[in-house]
Design a protein around this motif. Sequence first.
Motif, PDB file in Angstrom:
ATOM      1  N   MET A   1       0.833  -1.201   0.000  1.00  0.00           N
ATOM      2  CA  MET A   1       0.000   0.000   0.000  1.00  0.00           C
ATOM      3  C   MET A   1       0.874   1.260   0.000  1.00  0.00           C
ATOM      4  SD  MET A   1      -3.038  -1.110   2.635  1.00  0.00           S
ATOM      5  CE  MET A   1      -3.907   0.417   2.320  1.00  0.00           C
ATOM      6  N   LYS A   2       1.986   1.217   0.732  1.00  0.00           N
ATOM      7  CA  LYS A   2       2.904   2.363   0.705  1.00  0.00           C
ATOM      8  C   LYS A   2       3.404   2.615  -0.711  1.00  0.00           C
ATOM      9  CE  LYS A   2       4.739   1.667   5.378  1.00  0.00           C
ATOM     10  NZ  LYS A   2       5.964   1.420   6.157  1.00  0.00           N
ATOM     11  N   HIS A   3       3.789   1.543  -1.367  1.00  0.00           N
ATOM     12  CA  HIS A   3       4.295   1.679  -2.728  1.00  0.00           C
ATOM     13  C   HIS A   3       3.202   2.187  -3.671  1.00  0.00           C
ATOM     14  CE1 HIS A   3       6.920   0.865  -6.117  1.00  0.00           C
ATOM     15  NE2 HIS A   3       5.925   0.183  -6.703  1.00  0.00           N
ATOM     16  N   SER A   4       1.981   1.765  -3.440  1.00  0.00           N
ATOM     17  CA  SER A   4       0.874   2.212  -4.274  1.00  0.00           C
ATOM     18  C   SER A   4       0.641   3.713  -4.117  1.00  0.00           C
ATOM     19  CB  SER A   4      -0.393   1.433  -3.916  1.00  0.00           C
ATOM     20  OG  SER A   4      -1.492   1.900  -4.653  1.00  0.00           O
ATOM     21  N   GLU A   5       0.734   4.220  -2.889  1.00  0.00           N
ATOM     22  CA  GLU A   5       0.566   5.660  -2.676  1.00  0.00           C
ATOM     23  C   GLU A   5       1.655   6.458  -3.385  1.00  0.00           C
ATOM     24  OE1 GLU A   5       0.205   6.805   1.340  1.00  0.00           O
ATOM     25  OE2 GLU A   5      -1.676   5.727   1.708  1.00  0.00           O
ATOM     26  N   ARG A   6       2.881   5.983  -3.302  1.00  0.00           N
ATOM     27  CA  ARG A   6       3.963   6.676  -3.998  1.00  0.00           C
ATOM     28  C   ARG A   6       3.748   6.654  -5.506  1.00  0.00           C
ATOM     29  NH1 ARG A   6       7.437   3.700  -0.292  1.00  0.00           N
ATOM     30  NH2 ARG A   6       8.148   5.060   1.398  1.00  0.00           N
ATOM     31  N   GLN A   7       3.256   5.532  -5.996  1.00  0.00           N
ATOM     32  CA  GLN A   7       3.001   5.444  -7.420  1.00  0.00           C
ATOM     33  C   GLN A   7       1.921   6.434  -7.869  1.00  0.00           C
ATOM     34  OE1 GLN A   7       4.545   3.749  -9.833  1.00  0.00           O
ATOM     35  NE2 GLN A   7       6.046   3.040  -8.327  1.00  0.00           N
ATOM     36  N   ASP A   8       0.936   6.673  -6.999  1.00  0.00           N
ATOM     37  CA  ASP A   8      -0.102   7.645  -7.335  1.00  0.00           C
ATOM     38  C   ASP A   8       0.477   9.048  -7.492  1.00  0.00           C
ATOM     39  OD1 ASP A   8      -1.995   5.678  -7.329  1.00  0.00           O
ATOM     40  OD2 ASP A   8      -2.692   6.085  -5.278  1.00  0.00           O
ATOM     41  N   VAL A   9       1.361   9.412  -6.584  1.00  0.00           N
ATOM     42  CA  VAL A   9       1.990  10.730  -6.671  1.00  0.00           C
ATOM     43  C   VAL A   9       2.839  10.826  -7.934  1.00  0.00           C
ATOM     44  CG1 VAL A   9       3.588  12.325  -5.563  1.00  0.00           C
ATOM     45  CG2 VAL A   9       1.943  11.060  -4.182  1.00  0.00           C
ATOM     46  N   HIS A  10       3.630   9.794  -8.216  1.00  0.00           N
ATOM     47  CA  HIS A  10       4.477   9.817  -9.402  1.00  0.00           C
ATOM     48  C   HIS A  10       3.633   9.862 -10.678  1.00  0.00           C
ATOM     49  CE1 HIS A  10       8.223   7.993  -7.215  1.00  0.00           C
ATOM     50  NE2 HIS A  10       7.766   9.110  -6.650  1.00  0.00           N
ATOM     51  N   LYS A  11       2.509   9.172 -10.657  1.00  0.00           N
ATOM     52  CA  LYS A  11       1.632   9.190 -11.821  1.00  0.00           C
ATOM     53  C   LYS A  11       1.067  10.587 -12.042  1.00  0.00           C
ATOM     54  CE  LYS A  11      -2.611   7.145 -13.683  1.00  0.00           C
ATOM     55  NZ  LYS A  11      -3.736   6.209 -13.426  1.00  0.00           N
TER      56      LYS A  11
END
Length: 537
Positions: A219-229
């Motif tokens: 889930m942490k990685h998913s949140e970071r991916q949202d910001v990068h996206k």
Amino acid sequence: MSDSEDDDRVAKLNFKKDRIHFGGLDEGKKKDIRDDLPPGEEGSDSSEEEGDEMKTGEEEEGAQKLVEFSVSDEVGSDKGGKSVQTVVDEHQQQLLHELEQKKKARNIAVPTEDIKVKAMLREAGEPICLFGEGPYERRERLKVLLVSAGKLSGVIAYTDDTPTPAMDGTTQEKKQEVWYHEGSGDLKRARYFIAEFSVPAAKKRLKEMRDWQGMNPTMKHSERQDVHKFVHTLNNECSQIGDTRPLSYCSISPCSNFLATASWSGLVKLWSLPSCNPVATLQGHIGRVGAAVFSPKVCDENTACLASCDSDGLVYLWSMGSTRPIGDLPGHGCRVSRLNYHPSGRFIATACYDQSWRLWDLSKSAEILHQEGHSAPVYSVAFHRDGSLLATGGLDSYCRVWDLRTGRAILFLEGHLKSVLSCDFSMDGYHLATGSEDNSCKIWDLRQHKSIYNIPAHSNMVTYCKFSGTPTNSMLLTASYDKTAKVWSHKGWMPLKNLTGHDNKVMCVDCSWDRKYIVTASYDRTFKLWCSKGFTG
């Protein structure tokens, strides 16, 4: 020998003493010396040598006499009867006197400020400036004058026998005395309010951090991916001419529905988002407007929700329902470069060019704190997310962190080579970013009291830096004179996006609280809206 030749020899001895060689003389030298001797001396000396040629001792004695005559005739005496030895002694005395003067000059206490040095020279009747003379040479000239003339204008010449002020017990006690201004009752109540406001805010932030630490790594990685996206899909959705003169600042409202731009024409304009249509033009400033900031409270048509400052020292408060200021914060006698709201919305901090910053209580419309501490104009000011700390950046290349609950300067951050033009606290609460005229952006860890990373952000001065996001997932925005704005990851400090398109230097950058929009304001009189299609954050 002629008098002119004697004068030439004496003049040469004033600079360098002739070298005398002792030892035997060959026949050629003896003949030359005999030719130069007076007639009487030459006859007696030659007869003595012819009669006693076989006596070695007498021959050496005669040679010694010849040497003495030769030396005395060589150096001679000048017209005034002054011997060469006397001239040499006088030259040595002059050198010793100069050394003594230099020694005394080193012990002279003279001002280091060039203005005071010129004032003392004027008082002594000397020219305050000579051709090609700098401050250092002028100060040395003053020292020489003080040595020759004695005490002038209260300047003390300290010698080995004179006790210095540090040796005096009374003076030493005065140096150790604590100097402060006594605060008012309003300031005391404001400190209590800030302390009561900051403690719950800090607890809430720490709880979010702990919850995030306990999350699943996926889930942490998913949140970071949202910001990068969001960052990688940013596009320039709108470009609007903001004014007839360069734009200096931009700010997005907490509700993300309005944008405020400040201009060097003295106008503050409101725009709707995301259409970028003009809503209102706020008139009241005459000088260049340096900043226009929204209050963290909800926008209201009847209450002050926007503040602006200008180069004339005027600070105005605005509401959404009027184009004229509904209030002001008087008392600034110089340029106000930046201002910012406290997270509670009750206080405003202003950065002034008189090397100070001020804290205002909007509930009383009064100044409750006038704080000094920088050695150059204060250019930027930022509040901590909890409201307990405040950071100031100055043109002296330093940044200071102040505890608003106690009034103390708790951190002194030095490391930039040039002026600090912007500063901002991170969402996690323990990182501070500073943008400088040295083209870099430094990241400071408040827990370690030092810089942990230096971002070579731009190829020209960094005019603005700002954190955006949540305590667990945020990003860093920077604007520069190199005509670009950039987005950096937090905490890896990797470049995520380069926002290009302006024709001139970018003065400011801002991001909405919900991470929907990014706005850049430029010297080319335009502002640009950047957003990601199909992404709502």
